[in-house]
Enzyme design. Structure first.
Site, PDB file in Angstrom:
ATOM      1  N   ASP A 107      36.553  40.607  27.544  1.00  0.00           N
ATOM      2  CA  ASP A 107      36.341  41.377  28.771  1.00  0.00           C
ATOM      3  C   ASP A 107      35.923  42.795  28.401  1.00  0.00           C
ATOM      4  OD1 ASP A 107      36.451  42.633  31.235  1.00  0.00           O
ATOM      5  OD2 ASP A 107      38.326  41.681  31.826  1.00  0.00           O
TER       6      ASP A 107
ATOM      7  N   SER B 171      41.653  42.681  38.476  1.00  0.00           N
ATOM      8  CA  SER B 171      40.894  43.848  38.040  1.00  0.00           C
ATOM      9  C   SER B 171      41.527  45.104  38.638  1.00  0.00           C
ATOM     10  CB  SER B 171      39.425  43.681  38.419  1.00  0.00           C
ATOM     11  OG  SER B 171      38.616  44.608  37.740  1.00  0.00           O
TER      12      SER B 171
ATOM     13  N   HIS C  74      35.227  39.108  31.738  1.00  0.00           N
ATOM     14  CA  HIS C  74      35.922  39.628  32.916  1.00  0.00           C
ATOM     15  C   HIS C  74      36.053  38.575  34.013  1.00  0.00           C
ATOM     16  CE1 HIS C  74      37.556  42.879  35.274  1.00  0.00           C
ATOM     17  NE2 HIS C  74      36.699  42.661  36.252  1.00  0.00           N
TER      18      HIS C  74
END
Length: 722
Positions: free
Chosen positions: A655, A568, A687
């Site tokens: 996501d 991320s 995600h």
């Protein structure tokens, strides 16, 4: 002889360049791969499938190793198990996991007596008297490739339950309600909710949040239980500012509803008595709310309620003139009164949360890079820290739903100590171990070492580095070893020591695991975060590079034996260090990586963009922020004429936080400079990656097998463990 089609090396997909021009602040950029953003376009889907096929073909030789690692992880886990029960109302609530099942079961059993605060020791082989299975995730997941439970709530009297389910990975949940005694499904079907739905204390309503098109929580609603849809639900609070989100909950005392609007740096809280909820559901405008402090830029605070010597107090944790926060209290009926300081600000000790119970409060804070837990005495304002023996550990409170409980449930672990659950008896100071995670196969914590190093950054700042290794391979630093370096460095999020079943497959093969606690995280307090965000963001990247060089110079590893990983915002870190110092790493694993950050943050219509401006800056309106972000965004700064480390980018089609298009574009750009870059896109996930524990283990085995291949230990890793 010309190799036939079965032996010819696979050919990487080539995404055609179709330049899209964007102009900001006089800067003209041609983006050749922006067309990949069209998620539903057949050509885009075909390209992603081709990338998956190419990755599978390139890594097909690792399939036996992947299976070996998967079986190792699986073999360490007691697949049929139970969690430690948590008391709520007249029941003990706990979870079950069953061998062969992807998802857990939510269960409960009745209390033996009202005075019983010692949870029963449950045995998987012994029937639990009065046990009720409230929810079986495996049943809920039937017919779906993806399943995630987003909310689970039981009424105070224990008669009804609600749960929210996401079957796409896009974090939009459908909430349903059940009468537990009869098993009857109530007509309520609430679609498109955020993840935090819950019952009001009287059980008559459901409190929930909705999100706007940019994925920003913008409204708080009350739904009357028994209504089939959301048609007649009442919005009780709305946030109009695109930089703020909104949410609501209840104080532990269940006497106040708390409505919070917040950005990354500013908050504003309103409270009102729970007794007013029925009137609120009829006419929100007719019910007065008390604003604790009106929003003021860069002032953050949270609120909880306690009754001390018969008086109602609101305890406010804030950073007004206190960088690392202080705790004050004000009378509940006069929140604008001069605050009384309870825990004064202490630079370097970051107060993180205060949870008010009837007789004491639980305080969580960190100092010296270690998370800590203490008990606040309401009368003296003294904080008693709960002590643990290890130099590196992670401790926190959890599973404490009752306002009047005399014990505090704690979770504890370290890199070498599997997760452990304690009850801390506040009156006596006794720390009772209730359960520790069992690692099958003869695991002995003494076989592993952990330590904290301090690596000097270029500006002289000392960066904490956590290191864990298996002792049988010798002390780290005695000779260069394969090393796995992890980092994150954003949002004041701390990467604290924690145990991992999967990591043992690395350590047992001689790999050293290290975490670079770079600036931008929260490990060393609020200043550590401030020094790695906005115009200081490059510190996160240079810190990671400096840590890598420190580990090489110190003899811990060598560039051809080091792999970096981040996910991320940590994936942004990975892309940035790949551009800054490609020569330092043999490989880089980037999980759902935020590598096209400038394109994303320039578009306020994309999920979370406006909210993110307080983390990264606003390049849309500020040319200096634009220039600064453009100087480090990985996609914009892929270099010609350098040899990149091998790169594996992992993403998910659904996501909503970091869109799949970012790593897809990045990999396409890396291929232009002949980088060995692979993309794997899960076509039915979000995600957090795939759902289901076995699927998650296989995904991690896939990543570790690639990592071992990069480190040059794949062949020996397939044959044996040390």
């Amino acid at each position: 002889m010309t190799p036939d089609a079965q032996t010819a090396p696979p050919i990487a997909p080539t995404a055609p360049r179709r330049p899209v021009v964007r102009t900001h602040h006089g800067d003209v950029v041609e983006d050749g791969y922006e067309w990949l953003r069209a998620k539903d376009d057949a050509e885009v889907r075909a390209h992603l499938e081709a990338e998956n096929a190419y990755t599978d073909a390139r890594l097909a030789h690792l399939e036996p190793l992947r299976e070996t690692i998967f079986q190792e992880i699986k073999g360490r886990v007691r697949e049929t198990d139970l969690t430690v029960p948590v008391r709520q109302g007249g029941w003990w609530y706990y979870g079950r996991s069953l061998e062969g099942r992807q998802y857990g079961l939510q269960c409960r059993a009745p209390l033996a007596s009202e005075d019983d605060w010692t949870p029963p020791k449950l045995d998987v082989d012994v029937e639990v008297p009065g046990e009720q299975v409230l929810l079986d995730g495996n049943v809920e997941a039937e017919g779906h490739e993806y399943f995630a439970l987003g909310a689970f709530s039981v009424t105070t009297d224990g008669s009804r339950m609600l749960w929210g389910v996401d079957t796409q990975g896009d974090e939009r949940y459908t909430v349903r309600v059940k009468d537990i005694a009869t098993g009857e499904l109530l007509p309520d079907v609430l679609e498109g909710l955020g993840g935090g739905a819950r019952f009001t204390p009287d059980g008559r309503f459901i409190l929930y949040s909705t999100v706007d098109d940019a994925w920003r929580p913008d409204g708080v609603w009350l739904h009357r239980v028994g209504e089939p849809t959301r048609e007649h639900d009442v919005e009780i609070a709305h946030e109009d500012d695109d930089a703020f989100w909104i949410g609501a909950g209840f104080t532990r005392s269940r006497q106040y509803l708390v409505i919070e609007s917040a950005s990354n740096t500013t908050s504003e809280i309103q409270v009102l008595p729970v007794a007013d909820l029925p009137r609120l559901a009829e006419d929100p405008a007719a019910v007065p709310r008390t604003t604790i402090w009106s929003r003021s830029e860069r002032i953050e605070y949270s609120v909880d309620h306690a009754v001390v010597d018969g008086a109602d107090w609101l305890y406010v944790l804030h950073n007004r003139g206190a960088l690392d926060f202080e705790l004050v209290r004000v009378p509940a009926d006069a929140p604008d009164a001069e605050p009384e300081v309870v825990i004064p600000h202490s630079p370097g000790t970051r107060l993180e949360s205060v949870d008010c119970l009837r007789d004491f409060a639980i305080v969580e804070y960190r100092s010296g890079g270690i998370p800590r837990v203490g008990i606040l005495d309401y009368g003296t304002h003294a904080v008693r820290e709960i002590a643990f023996d290890e130099p590196l550990y992670n401790a926190g409170s959890g599973g404490n739903p009752e306002w009047a409980q005399p014990v505090v449930r704690l979770s504890y672990g370290s890199f070498t100590t599997p997760g452990t659950v304690f009850d801390y008896v506040v009156e006596t100071g006794e720390l009772r171990e209730l359960k520790h995670v069992e690692v099958l196969g003869g695991y002995d914590p003494a076989d592993y070492g952990q330590e904290r190093l301090w690596a000097p950054a270029a500006d002289g700042t000392l960066i904490p580095v956590s290191v864990v290794w298996k002792r049988s391979f010798g002390d780290p630093g005695a000779a260069p070893r394969p090393l796995h370096l992890y980092g994150y460095g954003s949002y004041e999020h701390s990467i604290d020591p924690g145990f991992s079943y999967a990591r043992l497959s690395e350590l047992d093969r001689g790999v050293v695991f290290a975490v670079a606690h770079v600036r931008g995280g929260g490990e060393m307090g609020r200043a550590w975060y401030e020094d790695g965000k906005l115009a200081n963001k490059r510190n996160s990247f240079t810190d990671f590079v400096d840590v890598a060089r420190f580990l090489v110079d110190g003899g811990y590893t060598s560039p051809d034996r080091m792999v970096a990983e981040g996910g991320s915002a940590g994936g942004l870190l990975m892309g940035a260090v790949a551009n800054l110092a490609p020569e330092l790493f043999a490989g880089i694993l980037a999980d759902v990586p935020f590598v096209d950050a400038l394109t994303t943050i320039l578009d306020p219509s994309l999920p979370l963009t406006v909210i993110e401006w307080e983390e990264w800056g606003d390049p849309l309106h500020d040319p200096e922020v634009y220039a600064y972000m453009k100087s480090y965004t990985p996609y914009e700064n892929v270099r010609e004429g350098v040899r990149y480390p091998r790169i594996l980018a992992m993403t998910s089609l659904n996501d909503t936080r970091v869109l799949y298009v970012e790593p897809a574009k990045w990999v396409a750009r890396l291929r232009e400079v002949d980088a060995d870059a692979l993309l794997r896109c899960e076509m039915t996930a979000g995600h957090g990656g795939v759902s289901g524990r076995y699927n998650a283990w296989r995904e991690r085995a896939f990543q570790l097998a690639w990592m071992f291949d990069v480190l040059g230990i794949a062949d020996e890793a397939s044959d044996r463990l040390a």
